[in-house]
Write an enzyme that holds these catalytic residues in place. Structure first.
Site, short mmCIF file in Angstrom:
data_model
loop_
_atom_site.label_atom_id
_atom_site.label_comp_id
_atom_site.label_asym_id
_atom_site.label_seq_id
_atom_site.Cartn_x
_atom_site.Cartn_y
_atom_site.Cartn_z
N ASN A 1 -10.14 0.96 2.92
CA ASN A 1 -8.71 0.91 2.57
C ASN A 1 -8.60 0.62 1.08
O ASN A 1 -8.86 -0.50 0.64
CB ASN A 1 -8.04 -0.18 3.41
N CYS B 1 0.83 -1.22 0.00
CA CYS B 1 0.00 0.00 0.00
C CYS B 1 0.86 1.26 0.00
O CYS B 1 0.33 2.36 -0.11
CB CYS B 1 -0.93 0.00 1.21
N HIS C 1 -1.80 6.68 5.07
CA HIS C 1 -2.50 5.56 4.42
C HIS C 1 -3.73 5.21 5.27
O HIS C 1 -3.65 5.14 6.49
CB HIS C 1 -1.55 4.37 4.30
O1 UT7 Z 1 -3.19 -1.51 4.20
C1 UT7 Z 1 -2.39 -2.35 4.91
C2 UT7 Z 1 -3.12 -3.59 5.26
N1 UT7 Z 1 -4.04 -3.51 6.33
C3 UT7 Z 1 -3.67 -3.33 7.61
O2 UT7 Z 1 -2.57 -3.04 7.88
C4 UT7 Z 1 -4.67 -3.55 8.70
C5 UT7 Z 1 -3.98 -3.59 10.04
N2 UT7 Z 1 -4.77 -4.33 11.05
C6 UT7 Z 1 -5.95 -3.84 11.51
O3 UT7 Z 1 -6.42 -2.81 11.09
C7 UT7 Z 1 -6.65 -4.64 12.60
O4 UT7 Z 1 -5.78 -5.59 13.13
C8 UT7 Z 1 -7.94 -5.35 12.09
C9 UT7 Z 1 -9.01 -4.31 11.77
C10 UT7 Z 1 -7.64 -6.17 10.86
C11 UT7 Z 1 -8.50 -6.27 13.16
O5 UT7 Z 1 -8.73 -5.55 14.36
P1 UT7 Z 1 -8.27 -6.14 15.75
O6 UT7 Z 1 -8.71 -5.21 16.80
O7 UT7 Z 1 -6.80 -6.44 15.64
O8 UT7 Z 1 -9.16 -7.44 15.86
P2 UT7 Z 1 -8.70 -8.96 15.97
O9 UT7 Z 1 -8.06 -9.43 14.73
O10 UT7 Z 1 -7.94 -9.13 17.26
O11 UT7 Z 1 -10.08 -9.70 16.15
C12 UT7 Z 1 -10.88 -9.54 17.32
C13 UT7 Z 1 -12.09 -10.42 17.20
C14 UT7 Z 1 -11.75 -11.86 16.84
O12 UT7 Z 1 -12.65 -12.70 17.53
P3 UT7 Z 1 -12.15 -13.53 18.82
O13 UT7 Z 1 -11.03 -14.39 18.31
O14 UT7 Z 1 -11.68 -12.48 19.78
O15 UT7 Z 1 -13.37 -14.25 19.23
C15 UT7 Z 1 -12.07 -11.92 15.36
O16 UT7 Z 1 -12.44 -13.23 14.95
O17 UT7 Z 1 -12.94 -9.94 16.16
C16 UT7 Z 1 -13.25 -11.00 15.28
N3 UT7 Z 1 -13.45 -10.43 13.95
C17 UT7 Z 1 -14.63 -9.97 13.52
N4 UT7 Z 1 -15.83 -9.87 14.11
C18 UT7 Z 1 -16.83 -9.31 13.40
C19 UT7 Z 1 -12.52 -10.30 12.96
N5 UT7 Z 1 -13.10 -9.72 11.90
C20 UT7 Z 1 -14.40 -9.50 12.21
C21 UT7 Z 1 -15.48 -8.94 11.53
N6 UT7 Z 1 -16.68 -8.86 12.17
N7 UT7 Z 1 -15.38 -8.47 10.28
#
Ligand code: UT7
Length: 327
Positions: free
Chosen positions: A284, A114, A254
């Site tokens: 994004n 990106c 970004h």
């Molecule tokens: O452009 C460059 C590429 N992109 C990035 O760099 C993105 C960078 N990362 C992020 O922005 C964040 O890490 C995310 C938005 C991807 C995820 O946020 P997070 O606060 O790190 O959440 P997580 O991955 O720790 O997930 C928390 C919970 C999980 O459930 P459990 O395991 O705690 O029960 C996930 O399974 O949220 C769950 N989850 C969702 N729930 C509802 C993951 N995606 C979703 C979803 N809807 N879409």
């Protein structure tokens, strides 16, 4: 070395729009989760049959028009994209074909995650500064909808399609590129990846069956890396320009996550009203996120002559960087 500046910007977003609520029909998610974890409310997506390069052509045309150039004299076209129109040839020739530029300009793709647009702008500036080229179009174009796994809620809710472009020309005034910092941390290649479809793992029935042509992401790993990387690049590019974070009039980071953008701004001491945010409306858009946001700032009349703009991005690789401009 010659000074170079951006003479015009343009952007394009496909008409089709998908809200967070629409996504609840596809995967187990909610508007509340997406909004509070990322800041995203909706995203634009290409329709079936629409070509990603068409977005790049439209953004490039808008940038040329904004620069007031009737008969475009472009001798370099750089397309920043992660997944190009087809394996061979790249996206840049497809955009050049759509633009019908006279004089057979040079063209090539840049793949720097990106951060591709920031890399492209930095490289175009360097090429113009040496006199190798006289004007360059840098186009960030991405169609994540075509490589997202629409069954994977961890990725499919995060991205949108779009394109943004900038025309770079020599500057005889104060406006120009003042500082550049580009880096890459290759210690964790797996943070953002598409495993199959390249020459390492060519397409086969098995790769399709195992869904290896879709984007996979270690969200947490990228999340941790993002802020320090963009902070480092921004500070380095500012130092090269003889400036400090206090001099930033507009920070354009970004648009990966509002929870990345806010701490970055806080660490640099840039107040919220000076940070360009459009992730709520476009999600994004990968390599297109910076030029789309820059174009918005220009077209809303907020960006004034003489102001200092900091562009910074990170992405797959992990490639990251920053460019400091005086407008
Ligand atoms: O452009 C460059 C590429 N992109 C990035 O760099 C993105 C960078 N990362 C992020 O922005 C964040 O890490 C995310 C938005 C991807 C995820 O946020 P997070 O606060 O790190 O959440 P997580 O991955 O720790 O997930 C928390 C919970 C999980 O459930 P459990 O395991 O705690 O029960 C996930 O399974 O949220 C769950 N989850 C969702 N729930 C509802 C993951 N995606 C979703 C979803 N809807 N879409």
């Amino acid at each position: 070395m010659l000074k170079v500046k951006i003479a015009g910007t343009g952007a394009f977003l496909p008409e089709r729009c998908l809200t967070n609520d629409d996504l609840t029909q596809l995967v187990e998610t909610s508007d509340e989760w997406i909004r509070t974890r990322t800041g995203i409310r909706k995203r634009h997506l290409l329709s079936e049959g629409q070509s990603p390069a068409e977005m790049g052509v439209a953004a490039a045309r808008a940038a040329l028009a904004a620069a007031g150039i009737d008969h475009p004299q472009v001798d370099l076209l750089i397309a920043a994209t992660n997944v190009s129109e087809q394996p061979i040839p790249g996206t840049a020739p497809h955009i050049a074909s759509g633009l019908e530029l006279p004089g057979e300009p040079a063209f090539f793709d840049i793949k720097a995650g990106c951060a591709g647009f920031v890399y492209g702008l930095a490289l175009a500036s360097g090429c113009l500064a040496t006199g190798m080229f006289q004007s360059a179009l840098v186009v960030g174009v991405e169609a994540p909808s075509r490589f997202l796994d629409w069954q994977d809620r961890r990725t499919c809710v995060l991205f949108g399609d779009g394109a943004g472009a900038a025309l770079v020309v020599p500057s005889d005034g104060e406006a120009g590129v003042l500082g550049v910092s580009l880096h890459g941390d290759a210690t964790n290649l797996r943070l953002l990846r598409i495993e199959a479809g390249g020459v390492g793992l060519p397409a086969s029935e098995a790769t399709v069956r195992e869904r290896l042509h879709f984007l996979k992401m270690d969200g947490k790993g990228l999340f941790r890396a993002a802020v320090p990387m963009m902070e480092r690049a921004t500070r380095e590019a500012l130092a090269q320009a003889g400036l400090t974070p206090k001099d930033i009039d507009w920070l354009i980071p970004h648009q990966a996550n509002l929870r990345i953008i806010r701490p970055l701004a806080a660490r640099l001491g840039v107040p919220e009203e000076r940070v360009v945010v459009n992730i709520d409306r476009v999600a994004n858009t990968s390599t297109a996120s910076i030029p789309i946001a820059l174009d918005e700032l220009v077209r809303t009349g907020k960006l004034k002559e003489g102001q200092i703009v900091a562009l910074t991005a990170f992405g797959a690789g992990v490639a990251y960087g920053a460019v400091i401009l005086r407008w």
